[in-house]
Design a protein around this motif. Structure first.
Motif, PDB file in Angstrom:
ATOM      1  N   GLU A   1      27.625  36.797 -16.884  1.00 42.68           N
ATOM      2  CA  GLU A   1      26.679  35.741 -17.233  1.00 42.68           C
ATOM      3  C   GLU A   1      26.732  35.436 -18.729  1.00 42.68           C
ATOM      4  OE1 GLU A   1      25.764  38.383 -15.387  1.00 42.68           O
ATOM      5  OE2 GLU A   1      25.678  37.388 -13.408  1.00 42.68           O
ATOM      6  N   GLU A   2      26.811  36.497 -19.552  1.00 42.15           N
ATOM      7  CA  GLU A   2      26.853  36.254 -20.996  1.00 42.15           C
ATOM      8  C   GLU A   2      28.156  35.570 -21.389  1.00 42.15           C
ATOM      9  OE1 GLU A   2      25.485  37.717 -25.225  1.00 42.15           O
ATOM     10  OE2 GLU A   2      25.422  39.227 -23.628  1.00 42.15           O
TER      11      GLU A   2
ATOM     12  N   LEU B   1      27.811  31.918 -20.470  1.00 47.62           N
ATOM     13  CA  LEU B   1      26.891  31.227 -21.379  1.00 47.62           C
ATOM     14  C   LEU B   1      27.542  31.016 -22.741  1.00 47.62           C
ATOM     15  CD1 LEU B   1      24.132  30.075 -22.115  1.00 47.62           C
ATOM     16  CD2 LEU B   1      23.371  32.419 -22.616  1.00 47.62           C
TER      17      LEU B   1
ATOM     18  N   THR C   1      29.046  38.389 -28.173  1.00 44.00           N
ATOM     19  CA  THR C   1      27.728  38.099 -27.613  1.00 44.00           C
ATOM     20  C   THR C   1      27.187  36.830 -28.256  1.00 44.00           C
ATOM     21  OG1 THR C   1      26.407  39.308 -29.240  1.00 44.00           O
ATOM     22  CG2 THR C   1      27.311  40.585 -27.380  1.00 44.00           C
TER      23      THR C   1
ATOM     24  N   CYS D   1      18.713  31.092 -26.032  1.00 44.70           N
ATOM     25  CA  CYS D   1      19.874  31.652 -25.333  1.00 44.70           C
ATOM     26  C   CYS D   1      19.521  32.974 -24.651  1.00 44.70           C
ATOM     27  CB  CYS D   1      21.027  31.858 -26.309  1.00 44.70           C
ATOM     28  SG  CYS D   1      21.814  30.331 -26.874  1.00 44.70           S
ATOM     29  N   ARG D   2      18.742  33.812 -25.322  1.00 41.55           N
ATOM     30  CA  ARG D   2      18.341  35.091 -24.709  1.00 41.55           C
ATOM     31  C   ARG D   2      17.541  34.836 -23.429  1.00 41.55           C
ATOM     32  NH1 ARG D   2      16.339  36.070 -30.125  1.00 41.55           N
ATOM     33  NH2 ARG D   2      18.115  36.756 -31.382  1.00 41.55           N
TER      34      ARG D   2
ATOM     35  N   THR E   1      17.629  32.155 -21.553  1.00 36.50           N
ATOM     36  CA  THR E   1      18.530  31.600 -20.547  1.00 36.50           C
ATOM     37  C   THR E   1      19.377  32.692 -19.915  1.00 36.50           C
ATOM     38  OG1 THR E   1      18.627  29.471 -21.684  1.00 36.50           O
ATOM     39  CG2 THR E   1      20.436  29.987 -20.184  1.00 36.50           C
ATOM     40  N   LEU E   2      19.872  33.610 -20.717  1.00 34.78           N
ATOM     41  CA  LEU E   2      20.701  34.693 -20.195  1.00 34.78           C
ATOM     42  C   LEU E   2      19.904  35.555 -19.224  1.00 34.78           C
ATOM     43  CD1 LEU E   2      23.362  36.182 -20.169  1.00 34.78           C
ATOM     44  CD2 LEU E   2      22.642  37.407 -22.238  1.00 34.78           C
TER      45      LEU E   2
ATOM     46  N   ARG F   1      20.797  36.027 -15.196  1.00 31.95           N
ATOM     47  CA  ARG F   1      20.939  37.331 -14.530  1.00 31.95           C
ATOM     48  C   ARG F   1      19.936  37.471 -13.390  1.00 31.95           C
ATOM     49  NH1 ARG F   1      22.005  40.385 -20.326  1.00 31.95           N
ATOM     50  NH2 ARG F   1      24.295  40.239 -20.220  1.00 31.95           N
TER      51      ARG F   1
ATOM     52  N   THR G   1      21.999  25.708 -22.206  1.00 29.52           N
ATOM     53  CA  THR G   1      20.896  26.633 -21.905  1.00 29.52           C
ATOM     54  C   THR G   1      19.832  25.965 -21.040  1.00 29.52           C
ATOM     55  OG1 THR G   1      20.007  26.063 -24.093  1.00 29.52           O
ATOM     56  CG2 THR G   1      21.211  28.116 -23.913  1.00 29.52           C
TER      57      THR G   1
END
Length: 599
Positions: free
Chosen positions: A20-21, A24, A97, A124-125, A127-128, A132, A179
């Motif tokens: 996933e990361e 993204l 990352t 972004c965090r 969205t990540l 997940r 995102t």
């Protein structure tokens, strides 16, 4: 120094849960390159290496240059990120990352913009984490949709099937904004309870406000299901107050703040009763009534999507503009009889507000007679249905002999005919994938395709062209609340046509279907260009004909406008980006329609 990477080794070594990361980061890097953030496009130098092209971005002595591995894109940028990383040239360190990459790019940004980089890193965090969560709950959603709607998604019919398609669409990435799956400030429990990708049901809360404080337009009548204060346990307010629905996520500090700002804190009463069961649609802030799927209520939310500045509230002027936009489209259809049966409009003339963006509701009523039809938002077509196939494949099986390109062909033919006709009147709609639904059914003559439009509050209109075509029926600019809607030239109309109708509603499907192996990219791009060229020809291509402007600006131009959504929506303030409207702020990209030559 020379940097070469083994893609398979890098990905294999990334560890469990890194997919996933990586995905993204690829999209984020692609968007930043496309929008020339910190000069990636204009300051970078293209390097040819044994493993492919790289971009070298110079930096100060302390930071060292950054290297980005490039791959062909072609959709809205010549290049995209080939691998999910940046490399620091000075020591060969790999930044793999999103946090590491944004930190490195933040150091190159103007100091006044660094707060935007911090905010976007948080976006972004979130969205990540959502991505997940989606990965973990995929089977859970498929089971839920199968139980509620049936095994075969192509058979989900009527407006009550809409939330099922919305659930699949909500788990897709936006074609442009990297995102899009993130929603600021919401945790997992809130997403499970209220987000469309979980297909939940919940009940609305209601706020009783003094009638004098609530605006309801003209002779509009609120829906018959609307609870009175007495229905809400507030019988003593029946004669003096009117109830407005409140999304559960807006309760608490957001709602109290709105009441303080409007001076209604002492007169408003929040009922303890939750009344009317609903299910969220793709936009999340719009909910469909369980008991009446043809009625949707658009409610303000104190969150943001597609950029931290893109709040999901409802500014009262947009309600005025949506109703005015609907009337304008009805006037065009009245003059263009071939669209009377093929283009459907949701009724958005009924709304209420208390002069605040968190105290408002739009009552959207869909046309009757859709119970036997498949009503599918365009945004869901490339979604994964239960079992793993694409939604468009299932619909093609039911309506187009198993050929998804035949479905796309029929859709584009009607879409371009309608949108180019509107351009002839000087109008472009912000009718992106979420705002258009395909309505498919079988008749004695075979498959019938119609298009259903909603959310007509953000068009762009060439005042002169509208006056020339509609004459006395042309609405005066003052009937719309947003002065940005009207212009004295075609340019803003063309920009909107290109970025919405061409990129989001046509180009994204050409690249998406090619990526999924349904057809070679050149073949699908030929289809897009051919259908658009046919529609443009109907407008005439003489020097003064509207078709000439479309041909010159869209079909034959070396570059097309593209949305700079990350810059305007998150990274930069309006003062820094210069964006008068964060949803209509543009840069340029390649014209992928030129690949098939001229028509």
């Amino acid at each position: 120094m020379t940097v070469a990477l083994d893609t398979a080794t890098d990905q294999a070594g990334a560890g469990a849960g890194a997919a996933e990361e990586a995905g993204l980061l690829l999209r984020v890097l692609g968007a930043l390159l496309r929008e020339d953030v910190v000069g990636l496009r204009t300051r970078g130098t293209l390097l040819e290496r044994p493993d492919g092209p790289w971009l070298r971005l110079p930096a100060d002595a302390a930071s060292g240059a950054l290297l980005l591995p490039l791959g062909e894109d072609g959709y809205q940028s010549e290049y995209g990120a080939r691998l999910p990383l940046l490399v620091r040239e000075s020591d060969g360190a790999r930044l793999t990352t999103v946090d590491e990459v944004l930190t490195a790019l933040r150091a190159l940004a103007d100091p006044v913009d660094r707060e935007g980089f911090d905010a976007y890193a948080e976006e972004c965090r979130q969205t990540l984490a959502t991505m997940r969560l989606h990965a973990r709950t995929r089977d859970e959603l498929e089971d839920e949709l199968t139980i509620r709607h049936g095994v075969e998604c192509g058979d989900w019919s009527g407006l009550d099937g809409g939330p099922a398609y919305d659930a699949l669409a909500a788990r897709l990435d936006h074609p442009v904004y990297p995102t899009a799956r993130g929603r600021s400030g919401l945790d997992e429990a809130q997403l499970r309870a209220y987000a469309p990708e979980f297909r939940p049901d919940f009940a609305l809360r209601w706020l009783a406000l003094p009638r004098a404080a609530v605006t309801v337009p003209g002779e509009a009548t609120l829906p018959a299901c609307w609870p009175t204060p007495a229905d809400l346990g507030l019988a003593h307010l029946d004669s003096s107050h009117l109830a407005l629905p409140v999304h559960p996520l807006t309760l608490g500090d957001p709602l109290q703040g709105a009441l303080r700002e409007t001076g209604l804190e002492s007169d408003a009463v929040l009922s303890e009763r939750a009344v009317l069961d609903v299910v969220p649609t793709l936009s999340m802030r719009t909910v469909a009534l369980d008991a009446d799927p043809g009625l949707h209520l658009k409610l303000p939310l104190a969150t943001a999507t597609l950029g931290l500045r893109n709040r999901r509230t409802i500014k009262p002027p947009t309600l005025i503009d949506g109703a005015a936009g609907q009337r304008l489209l009805e006037a065009v259809i009245a003059r263009e009889p071939r669209f009377r049966e093929s283009v459907l409009l949701a009724d958005e003339s009924v709304y209420a507000h208390a002069d605040h963006e968190l105290l408002a509701v739009l009552c959207r009523r869909y046309p009757a007679g859709l119970d036997g039809s498949a009503v599918v938002p365009m945004a869901a077509l490339l979604g994964r249905a239960p079992g793993g196939r694409l939604v468009i494949d299932h619909l093609a099986d039911r309506f187009y002999g198993g050929d998804p390109l035949a479905l796309l062909d029929a859709c584009l033919a009607l879409l371009f005919d309608w949108q180019t006709t509107l351009f002839g009147y000087g109008i472009a709609l912000e009718s992106h994938q979420q705002n258009i639904s395909l309505v498919l059914d079988r008749t004695a003559d075979g498959t019938r395709l119609r298009l259903l439009f909603k959310d007509n509050d953000g068009p762009r209109i060439n005042t002169a062209r509208l006056r020339d075509t509609l004459g006395d029926d042309a609405p005066r600019p003052e009937v719309f609340a947003d002065p940005r809607i009207f212009a004295e030239s075609d340019r803003p109309v063309l920009d909107l046509f290109a970025t919405i109708t061409v990129h989001l509603c046509a180009g994204s499907y050409a690249f998406g279907l090619a990526r999924e192996g349904r057809a070679p990219l050149a073949r699908v791009l030929d289809l897009v260009r051919d259908r658009l060229a046919e529609a443009v020809e109907r407008l005439g291509t003489g020097p003064r004909d509207p078709g000439a402007a479309l041909r010159s600006y869209v079909l034959d131009a070396p570059h097309l406008p593209i949305k700079a959504m990350v810059s305007a929506g998150s990274l930069l303030s309006k003062e820094r980006s210069g964006a008068a409207d964060i949803n209509k702020h543009y840069t340029t990209g390649p014209n992928y329609l030129l690949r098939t030559g001229t028509s």
